[in-house]
Design a protein around this motif. Structure first.
Motif: not given
Length: 377
Positions: A182-189, A150-154
């Motif tokens: 492959e890493p997952v794209d950060d989608s916190c935006g 997963g990605f590291s969220g805020k």
């Protein structure tokens, strides 16, 4: 050996033993994390629970010479409790954070990692490995992020596409050169809900945590809770879920995939007053199986006392007076006096005034004086 094919076999086996998600990462130095950890130290943002030096936490080869890859695993846990008891007047309840529901996740993930390690040894006799869950030197989040879990969220949690951030993480460092994912794209935006919602402002900015202000950390400390946080913890006995529950990525995420993680409602949402007189043996029998018990009963009891003050629960007055007068632990005596002051009836103030004359501990006297200040408000 064809490492790509072997990787697929490992993935298939991981599903058989109840691993919800698995990813593979290189064992290269975590350079970005190293810089962040150094800044954390410089700003005194660390909790003090961290293990190892900055180098050990960011250089896998220091933990396992010859390491070539890291296997990251994730197990999902529930976000909703079935048949949750209600907290009501006269029977106020505290709450343990979701990550402490069910059996201690350290034990469950170690079981999965041990099985995975045995599988690697069976098929790759020259394998070297080192596994860890949460209490190891490596950052579970940094490994999981690199491995595509997963990605590291805020909110400083790993957010998976499937399970949101309600996952436990663990890893195996190994000398097997698995092809990395492959890493997952950060989608916190632009979303900043978690940062804005944090009760104590512990999320300094998206992805950076001041652990010294984090309620999850504060509920585990054993000394007097600093004044500014006492009104913030509410009825939390262990941990805090705010930055997860407000996250849009966690909306409708509730998975009951592992019986071990199903909570006993009476354990993770216990009545507060009985906690004040629980023996060490009773505490171990009741709460020992969950991860929230690791610091012992003192922080839990201190937090329960503050919660009773938060609720202004007059049915707790007699028990709080007993603690203030008789408990051998200064933190418990002083916190009881403070909460008696918050409850604020005549019996409370009289009891504090009687007790302060006999009290010899200067820190407890300070807390008693704080309790009496509520009479003047």
């Amino acid at each position: 050996m064809n490492y790509h094919d072997f990787k697929e076999e490992v993935i298939a086996y991981s599903k058989e033993i109840g691993i919800d998600k698995i990813g593979f990462a290189s064992a290269d130095v975590f350079s970005e994390l190293k810089g962040r950890l150094i800044r954390q130290q410089e700003n005194s943002y660390q909790s003090g629970f961290e293990k190892g030096t900055v180098e050990e936490r960011t250089e896998p080869s220091r933990l396992l010479p010859g390491s070539q890859s890291i296997i990251s695993i994730a197990l999902a846990y529930p976000s909703k409790m079935k048949d949750a008891p209600k907290s009501k007047k006269g029977e106020r309840r505290g709450i343990f954070a979701r990550a402490s529901w069910g059996r201690d996740y350290h034990d469950v993930l170690r079981d999965r990692l041990n099985k995975l390690g045995a599988y690697l040894q069976e098929h790759f006799p020259e394998v070297e490995l080192k596994s860890m869950v949460d209490t190891g030197e490596l950052s579970d989040r940094a490994v999981a992020e690199r491995a595509g879990i997963g990605f590291s969220g805020k909110n400083c949690a790993i957010i998976t596409p499937e399970f949101g951030s309600y996952v436990y993480l663990g890893e195996i460092v190994t000398n097997i050169p698995f092809p990395p994912d492959e890493p997952v794209d950060d989608s916190c935006g632009d979303c900043n809900i978690c940062v804005d919602a944090c009760p104590t402002g512990a999320l300094v900015q998206g992805g950076q945590l001041n652990a010294q202000r984090c309620i999850a950390f504060l509920t585990q400390t054993k000394d007097f809770l600093p004044d500014e946080f006492r009104t913030k913890i509410g009825n939390r006995l262990y941990g805090c879920d705010t930055c997860q529950t407000v996250c849009p990525k966690n909306r409708k995420k509730d998975f009951h995939l592992h019986e071990e993680f199903e909570p006993d409602p009476e354990v993770v949402k216990p009545k507060l007053i009985p906690l004040l007189s629980i023996s060490n043996r009773q505490f171990k029998e009741t709460f020992g199986p969950i991860s929230g018990s690791w610091r012992g009963k003192k922080p839990i009891q201190r937090n329960a006392i503050l919660a009773l003050g938060h609720y202004k629960d007059e049915t707790a007055v007699d028990e709080l007076i007993r603690l203030m007068n008789e408990d051998p632990r200064p933190v418990i005596r002083g916190t009881a006096a403070y909460s008696l002051g918050k409850i604020g009836n005549e019996d409370c103030y009289k009891a504090i005034k009687d007790a302060i004359i006999k009290e010899e501990d200067s820190k407890v006297i300070v807390e008693m004086e704080k309790g009496l200040e509520f009479e003047l408000q």
